[in-house]
Design a protein around this motif. Structure first.
Motif, PDB file in Angstrom:
ATOM      1  N   GLY A  89      16.669 -23.566  14.876  1.00 41.38           N
ATOM      2  CA  GLY A  89      17.769 -23.408  14.206  1.00 41.38           C
ATOM      3  C   GLY A  89      17.652 -22.378  13.059  1.00 41.38           C
ATOM      4  N   ALA A  90      16.410 -22.659  12.125  1.00 42.07           N
ATOM      5  CA  ALA A  90      16.229 -21.673  11.071  1.00 42.07           C
ATOM      6  C   ALA A  90      16.160 -20.128  11.609  1.00 42.07           C
ATOM      7  CB  ALA A  90      15.154 -21.972  10.460  1.00 42.07           C
ATOM      8  N   LEU A  91      15.303 -19.934  12.657  1.00 40.63           N
ATOM      9  CA  LEU A  91      15.130 -18.854  13.409  1.00 40.63           C
ATOM     10  C   LEU A  91      16.616 -18.057  13.672  1.00 40.63           C
ATOM     11  CD1 LEU A  91      12.239 -18.953  15.771  1.00 40.63           C
ATOM     12  CD2 LEU A  91      12.452 -17.471  13.621  1.00 40.63           C
ATOM     13  N   ILE A  92      17.547 -18.731  14.367  1.00 38.68           N
ATOM     14  CA  ILE A  92      18.887 -18.082  14.716  1.00 38.68           C
ATOM     15  C   ILE A  92      19.609 -18.032  13.521  1.00 38.68           C
ATOM     16  CG2 ILE A  92      21.121 -18.573  16.008  1.00 38.68           C
ATOM     17  CD1 ILE A  92      19.196 -20.386  17.720  1.00 38.68           C
ATOM     18  N   GLY A  93      19.921 -19.141  12.430  1.00 41.97           N
ATOM     19  CA  GLY A  93      20.752 -18.980  11.561  1.00 41.97           C
ATOM     20  C   GLY A  93      20.209 -18.240  10.398  1.00 41.97           C
ATOM     21  N   VAL A  94      18.989 -18.285   9.958  1.00 42.47           N
ATOM     22  CA  VAL A  94      18.562 -17.443   9.106  1.00 42.47           C
ATOM     23  C   VAL A  94      18.963 -15.776   9.460  1.00 42.47           C
ATOM     24  CG1 VAL A  94      16.699 -16.456   7.470  1.00 42.47           C
ATOM     25  CG2 VAL A  94      17.156 -18.972   7.920  1.00 42.47           C
ATOM     26  N   ILE A 114      31.781 -17.275  14.097  1.00 46.04           N
ATOM     27  CA  ILE A 114      31.169 -17.955  15.378  1.00 46.04           C
ATOM     28  C   ILE A 114      30.519 -19.203  14.751  1.00 46.04           C
ATOM     29  CG2 ILE A 114      29.329 -17.738  16.824  1.00 46.04           C
ATOM     30  CD1 ILE A 114      29.888 -14.889  17.273  1.00 46.04           C
ATOM     31  N   ILE A 115      29.882 -19.089  13.527  1.00 44.70           N
ATOM     32  CA  ILE A 115      29.116 -20.200  12.787  1.00 44.70           C
ATOM     33  C   ILE A 115      30.042 -21.229  12.368  1.00 44.70           C
ATOM     34  CG2 ILE A 115      28.108 -20.504  10.713  1.00 44.70           C
ATOM     35  CD1 ILE A 115      26.232 -18.348  11.068  1.00 44.70           C
ATOM     36  N   ASP A 116      31.466 -20.596  11.619  1.00 43.90           N
ATOM     37  CA  ASP A 116      32.188 -21.845  11.613  1.00 43.90           C
ATOM     38  C   ASP A 116      32.885 -22.616  12.876  1.00 43.90           C
ATOM     39  OD1 ASP A 116      32.481 -20.849   9.183  1.00 43.90           O
ATOM     40  OD2 ASP A 116      34.085 -19.876   8.917  1.00 43.90           O
ATOM     41  N   GLY A 117      32.670 -21.754  13.821  1.00 41.90           N
ATOM     42  CA  GLY A 117      33.405 -22.306  15.268  1.00 41.90           C
ATOM     43  C   GLY A 117      32.411 -23.608  15.494  1.00 41.90           C
ATOM     44  N   ILE A 118      31.206 -23.202  15.582  1.00 40.56           N
ATOM     45  CA  ILE A 118      30.118 -24.203  15.845  1.00 40.56           C
ATOM     46  C   ILE A 118      30.255 -25.436  14.958  1.00 40.56           C
ATOM     47  CG2 ILE A 118      27.742 -24.645  16.277  1.00 40.56           C
ATOM     48  CD1 ILE A 118      27.211 -21.848  16.982  1.00 40.56           C
ATOM     49  N   ALA A 119      30.242 -25.099  13.589  1.00 38.80           N
ATOM     50  CA  ALA A 119      29.985 -25.921  12.592  1.00 38.80           C
ATOM     51  C   ALA A 119      31.361 -26.575  12.440  1.00 38.80           C
ATOM     52  CB  ALA A 119      29.774 -25.451  11.392  1.00 38.80           C
ATOM     53  N   VAL A 158      20.154 -25.354  18.304  1.00 46.08           N
ATOM     54  CA  VAL A 158      21.534 -24.324  18.020  1.00 46.08           C
ATOM     55  C   VAL A 158      22.683 -25.142  17.218  1.00 46.08           C
ATOM     56  CG1 VAL A 158      23.549 -23.547  19.492  1.00 46.08           C
ATOM     57  CG2 VAL A 158      21.119 -23.378  20.575  1.00 46.08           C
ATOM     58  N   LEU A 159      22.656 -26.162  17.231  1.00 48.96           N
ATOM     59  CA  LEU A 159      23.555 -27.005  16.545  1.00 48.96           C
ATOM     60  C   LEU A 159      23.194 -26.775  14.988  1.00 48.96           C
ATOM     61  CD1 LEU A 159      24.420 -30.185  18.542  1.00 48.96           C
ATOM     62  CD2 LEU A 159      25.908 -27.978  18.458  1.00 48.96           C
ATOM     63  N   PHE A 160      22.035 -26.963  14.700  1.00 50.12           N
ATOM     64  CA  PHE A 160      21.375 -26.690  13.363  1.00 50.12           C
ATOM     65  C   PHE A 160      21.987 -25.216  12.441  1.00 50.12           C
ATOM     66  CE2 PHE A 160      18.074 -30.290  12.947  1.00 50.12           C
ATOM     67  CZ  PHE A 160      18.894 -31.098  12.613  1.00 50.12           C
ATOM     68  N   SER A 161      21.693 -24.332  13.597  1.00 52.01           N
ATOM     69  CA  SER A 161      21.913 -22.916  13.047  1.00 52.01           C
ATOM     70  C   SER A 161      22.984 -22.615  12.243  1.00 52.01           C
ATOM     71  CB  SER A 161      21.740 -21.967  14.311  1.00 52.01           C
ATOM     72  OG  SER A 161      22.787 -22.211  15.186  1.00 52.01           O
ATOM     73  N   PRO A 162      24.159 -23.093  12.396  1.00 52.56           N
ATOM     74  CA  PRO A 162      25.235 -22.759  11.384  1.00 52.56           C
ATOM     75  C   PRO A 162      24.869 -23.478   9.877  1.00 52.56           C
ATOM     76  CG  PRO A 162      26.100 -23.747  13.108  1.00 52.56           C
ATOM     77  CD  PRO A 162      24.704 -23.929  13.492  1.00 52.56           C
ATOM     78  N   VAL A 163      24.107 -24.389   9.782  1.00 57.60           N
ATOM     79  CA  VAL A 163      23.899 -24.997   8.670  1.00 57.60           C
ATOM     80  C   VAL A 163      23.112 -23.719   7.735  1.00 57.60           C
ATOM     81  CG1 VAL A 163      22.999 -26.601   7.248  1.00 57.60           C
ATOM     82  CG2 VAL A 163      24.077 -27.342   9.496  1.00 57.60           C
ATOM     83  N   PHE A 164      21.841 -23.503   8.560  1.00 61.14           N
ATOM     84  CA  PHE A 164      21.130 -22.410   8.065  1.00 61.14           C
ATOM     85  C   PHE A 164      21.806 -20.802   7.829  1.00 61.14           C
ATOM     86  CE2 PHE A 164      17.573 -25.157  10.000  1.00 61.14           C
ATOM     87  CZ  PHE A 164      17.062 -24.948   8.956  1.00 61.14           C
ATOM     88  N   ILE A 208      14.378 -23.676   2.485  1.00 61.48           N
ATOM     89  CA  ILE A 208      13.393 -24.804   2.646  1.00 61.48           C
ATOM     90  C   ILE A 208      13.826 -25.946   2.395  1.00 61.48           C
ATOM     91  CG2 ILE A 208      11.337 -25.579   1.788  1.00 61.48           C
ATOM     92  CD1 ILE A 208      10.503 -22.447   1.225  1.00 61.48           C
ATOM     93  N   VAL A 209      14.684 -26.188   1.326  1.00 59.11           N
ATOM     94  CA  VAL A 209      15.197 -27.498   1.156  1.00 59.11           C
ATOM     95  C   VAL A 209      16.205 -27.920   2.264  1.00 59.11           C
ATOM     96  CG1 VAL A 209      16.984 -28.704  -0.411  1.00 59.11           C
ATOM     97  CG2 VAL A 209      15.180 -27.206  -1.590  1.00 59.11           C
ATOM     98  N   GLN A 210      16.967 -27.007   2.794  1.00 64.27           N
ATOM     99  CA  GLN A 210      17.787 -27.403   3.809  1.00 64.27           C
ATOM    100  C   GLN A 210      16.885 -27.641   5.121  1.00 64.27           C
ATOM    101  OE1 GLN A 210      20.709 -28.519   4.752  1.00 64.27           O
ATOM    102  NE2 GLN A 210      21.151 -27.109   2.974  1.00 64.27           N
ATOM    103  N   ALA A 211      15.870 -26.918   5.446  1.00 64.09           N
ATOM    104  CA  ALA A 211      14.966 -27.352   6.447  1.00 64.09           C
ATOM    105  C   ALA A 211      14.467 -28.736   6.439  1.00 64.09           C
ATOM    106  CB  ALA A 211      14.083 -26.170   6.560  1.00 64.09           C
TER     107      ALA A 211
END
Lengths: 294, 331, 303
Positions: A89-94, A114-119, A158-164, A208-211
């Motif tokens: 998730g971090a790799l994609i999102g960041v 796109i991120i909004d869509g997933i989230a 993948v689901l985590f990526s929008p958060v990151f 990092i906090v998010q992770a």
């Protein structure tokens, strides 16, 4: 390095406690075969539903399997999903967040929408729905067979990526405007060097906090997916499946069945959260300065 | 404008008297780091006093202590603050709240962060009025409009319904001053009220404060690092350094015949439009850091006239008529 | 005089205003930050630009150093069109125009030590790895800082020290022309004097061409030989610094001069009330930044 040793000294006991929990769980996962006194899968019906005693420290389950050994082995599934999903998730999102913030304009809009869509749909609903659709068991993608656990890791990642993506975007947007970024542009530094060398390091603390928070959530998701029977498949142990199996025990009085895997989940989640706070402070260059109000 | 250089000490009872004020921060290790280290001065009714010094001199902190707005990390560690005969350090929070905004008002450097962006200007001023005067909504609104008018905002009745973002920086600072004077305080503390503003707007705000002072009989404490600016509107200047008063006197004395080396340097490092062109005078080094105050005169490490005694012993603040000075080697 | 080092010819910069729909339908007029400005800067000039927020002075600097591209007009660096040069984002021309920033806490990367900050700059100028350390220390000495600051992070420095490091970083590129955008307005008066004296020394000793952007006329007077007064995105008056200040032609210049704090002298010429300074006649218009239209896209200008 001087800064690091200084900063490490400033880490308070909650940070060390968090680190201790996390190390304990990681240790259990890695060294499970050496720690666990029993085979976590072997069924011994003669020992079923034994209360905690000197032999079975945390008791046994309905199939006579040692709960302690199963909790130790269960750390593997939980942490793999938690940490693996966060890394993906971090790799994609960041990357997406950095790209959108730095590039701006149309690319920014596209990526963020796109991120909004997933989230837009809650994590857990996504996870259960997709696993439900894909079904249990390995997925065949071309020549590669993706084992069930890897599938869950990838999916949750993948689901985590929008958060990151959002966290990174929010901070990076501010950092990108800083004068030191303009100074780098004026020097003719390469865009890649500016993004990775100047912008990313200044976005790290919230990431990092998010992770660490998401590792905890990942563990809970794994537990939930397994709990509804779509995750780790019996007989291999995971904290989620153990909880799931323990449902009936809540009424019949075998308290050790739900309590110990539940405790393992809680300690790990709390551990990662505490560690997250400490690491955030560690990464803040001003952390020592903050101890003295100027 | 009142006569330049009226001697405050001649006035029998000061409006504000600060005696031996000390303010400290709680340090990480559990100790206390003092940032204001024994400050004495008085403000007579209707008098305008400038407090001048570099950042870290303790000038803002001592006035925040007067307002009892030090927050949770700092506190008054010693001394007395007497306002209109009452010891502010002994007042309870409720009594202090009644005083704040009614008799004592303060405006800050950043007009942006001092206003609530979600409420109209009129509402924010009216709230202060209602809290202190116990009047109804209509009356509070009328007073608010009057205050806005008073600070030079045109069409005040209509502007009451504007939100802070619809005001320019200068107008926001005017609105804050309006809020400060709406209850007719007797003392207005202005903490670098023009630092964030453009020069022409700065001039307007300084004019405005001078006007208000004359028309409303306000006493004013004007905090700034710019002696030139302060000298335009105050009667007396208190120069602070390292948490102490180093010199205090009528504005004319401070401008023309300052005796402390720091005051003289502070004055000459600001260029003037009518001054010579060329390198500016500088004060070498940096102000002392909190918690690392020198044992003697705080200015000693940067002072061009220092001698052995300066490093070991803090010179006392000696008064001679209206002028006070803390220096072993006055100029 | 020979060909100018930097020449702005009818340069304008505007930003679209309003939302996507407004822009498509051309409903909102663009925000004009700089309006048809022409200006020549010659080698060795020390030019002061004064004006208030919204006057376009910072936009002018961003255009001149090639951070953003003009909407109209031409900027020539030694005769070469800057917009053309900007196609090569990392071209050798970059080195020649540098900038020192106002906010010293934003000007330095909080995670990089002073030495790293200078070393990576030197690397981009092509200084060999082995020589960087010595040269970085030399730069620190040039701006009056001790070598002991080299391993420090920005938050361990005072505002004045950070400002000097920012200056050293700009000088590390050995620029032909340096734009200093309000480099001292956030500093205490004693530090202001130190930094201004330093700039004066650098122009003398290195023959640096300097454009000093400020709102402080008195500071500009001690430092600059030429003065440009800007308002609402346009130049309203320019000339030899002394001439302009002694004999201002434009009402706005006179207003700026009258606004300079004058100490005791100011008490007399400031008759308390409703003179021309009053009211919001001269309230500056909101700036592009206030409107949020000046964004990073403009800075990272698709190259």
């Amino acid at each position: 390095m001087n800064h690091w040793s200084q900063a490490l000294r400033a880490v308070d006991w909650t940070g060390w406690l968090g680190a201790a929990f996390v190390v304990l769980m990681l240790g259990s996962a890695v060294f499970a075969p050496f720690i666990a006194p029993f085979d976590p899968i072997e069924v011994r019906l003669e020992d079923r539903l034994a209360a905690p005693d000197a032999v079975h420290w945390l008791g046994t389950d309905q199939a006579g399997r040692d709960v302690f050994s199963r909790v130790i082995y269960g750390a593997r599934a939980s942490l793999t999903v938690g940490i693996g999903a966060v890394v993906i998730g971090a790799l994609i999102g960041v990357s997406a967040g950095l790209f959108a913030a730095y590039k701006g304009g149309l690319g920014d809009q596209l990526v963020m929408r796109i991120i909004d869509g997933i989230a837009a749909i809650p994590l857990l609903v996504w996870a259960i729905a997709i696993v439900g659709i894909l079904g249990v068991g390995p997925v065949q993608i071309g020549p590669v067979a993706l084992p069930n656990e890897a599938k869950i890791v990838l999916l949750v990642g993948v689901l985590f990526s929008p958060v990151f993506g959002r966290v990174t975007y929010a901070v990076a947007q501010r950092v990108v405007r800083a004068d030191f970024v303009k100074a780098r542009l004026l020097q003719g530094a390469r865009h890649r060097d500016i993004v990775l060398g100047d912008i990313l390091p200044n976005c790290l603390s919230p990431i990092i906090v998010q992770a660490t928070l998401l590792v905890a959530i990942g563990i809970v998701i794994e537990a939930s997916v397994s709990f509804v029977g779509l995750g780790v498949q019996p007989p291999s142990p995971s904290w989620g499946t153990m909880l799931s199996d323990a449902r009936s025990a809540i009424y019949s009085g075998e308290w050790w069945l739900p309590v110990f895997p539940g405790l393992a989940i809680s300690l790990t989640v709390v551990g990662f959260n505490l560690l997250g706070d400490a690491v955030r402070d560690l990464f803040d260059p001003r952390s020592e300065a903050r101890t003295l109000v100027a | 404008m009142s006569t330049v250089g009226t001697s405050p000490s001649a006035t029998s009872s000061p409006l504000l008297a600060i005696e031996g004020l000390r303010v400290g921060f709680r340090a990480a290790g559990g100790g206390v780091i003092e940032a204001v280290r024994g400050v004495d001065f008085t403000v007579a009714p209707g008098e305008a006093v400038g407090i001048v010094g570099e950042s870290g001199s303790g000038k803002s902190l001592s006035m925040l202590a007067v307002m009892r707005l030090l927050g949770s990390t700092a506190g008054i560690t010693g001394g007395r603050i007497t306002f209109d005969g009452r010891d502010l350090t002994a007042l309870g929070e409720a009594e202090m709240r009644r005083l704040r905004g009614r008799d004592l008002a303060m405006v800050f450097q950043d007009p942006q962060s001092s206003l609530n962006p979600a409420l109209t200007i009129g509402r924010q001023i009216a709230d202060v009025v209602r809290a202190h005067r116990g009047v109804g909504q209509t009356e509070a609104r009328r007073v608010a409009a009057e205050a806005l008018e008073r600070v030079g905002i045109r069409d005040a009745g209509r502007r009451l319904d504007a939100y802070p973002h619809e005001f320019s920086g200068g107008m926001r600072q005017r609105a804050l001053i309006a809020m400060a004077i709406a209850c007719r305080p007797r003392l207005l503390i202005a903490d670098e009220p023009t630092t964030a503003l453009d020069v022409t707007v700065q001039a307007q705000i300084v004019d405005l404060i001078a006007d208000l002072r004359r028309d409303l009989g306000l006493a004013v404490v004007f905090i700034s690092h710019n002696l030139q600016l302060v000298a335009e509107i105050v009667d007396r200047v208190v120069v602070m350094y390292g948490g102490k008063v180093v010199e205090d006197g009528p504005v004319e004395t401070i401008e023309r015949a300052a005796r402390h080396p720091y005051t003289r340097l502070l004055r000459s490092c600001v260029p003037r439009l009518d001054g010579p062109v060329g390198p500016l005078a500088t004060i070498e080094g940096t102000p002392p850091r909190l918690g690392r105050m020198p044992a003697g005169c705080p200015f000693e490490p940067r002072c061009p006239c220092r001698e052995a005694l300066c490093a070991t012993e803090m010179p006392p603040l000696v008064a001679a008529e209206a002028h006070r000075l803390a220096c072993w080697r006055p100029q | 005089m020979s060909e100018p080092l930097l020449s702005l010819q009818g340069v304008s910069k505007s930003y679209p205003r309003g939302g996507f729909l407004d822009r498509m339908l051309a409903r909102a007029k663009p925000f004009v930050a700089l309006d048809n400005v022409s200006l020549d800067i010659h080698r060795g000039d020390v030019v002061g630009i004064v004006g208030e927020s919204g006057s376009g002075k910072s936009t002018l600097a961003s255009l001149a150093v090639g951070l953003i591209a003009p909407t109209a007009g031409q900027i020539l660096l030694d005769g070469a069109d800057l917009t053309e040069l900007m196609r090569d984002h990392a071209g050798p021309w970059r080195r020649r125009v540098q900038m020192a920033f106002q906010d010293s806490s934003s000007a330095l990367n909080p995670r990089k030590t002073v030495e790293l900050c200078l070393a990576e700059t030197l690397a981009l100028r092509g200084v060999a790895r082995a020589a960087r350390r010595a040269e970085a220390h030399g730069l620190l000495a040039l701006v009056g800082l001790g070598v002991e600051l080299a391993p420090r992070l920005p938050h361990e420095l005072s505002g004045g020290q950070r400002q000097r490091v920012g200056l050293a970083r700009a000088l590390a590129m050995q620029p032909d022309i340096l734009f200093a955008d309000e480099p001292v307005s956030a500093l205490d008066v004693s530090l202001q004097a130190q930094v201004v004296n330093l700039l004066a020394r650098l122009t003398r000793e290195l023959g640096l061409t300097l454009v000093f952007i400020s709102h402080d006329l008195a500071l500009v007077r001690t430092l600059c030989s030429r003065l440009i007064v800007m308002r609402n995105g346009a130049i309203v008056e320019q000339g030899a610094c002394r001439d302009v200040l002694d004999n201002p032609q434009h009402a706005y210049t006179r207003l700026l001069i009258s606004a300079v704090p004058k100490g005791l002298a100011g008490r007399k010429d400031r008759p308390s009330s409703q003179n021309s300074l009053r009211g919001d006649v001269f309230e500056p218009p909101p700036t592009a930044v206030d409107h949020g239209v000046f964004t990073v896209q403009d800075l990272v200008e698709r190259t």
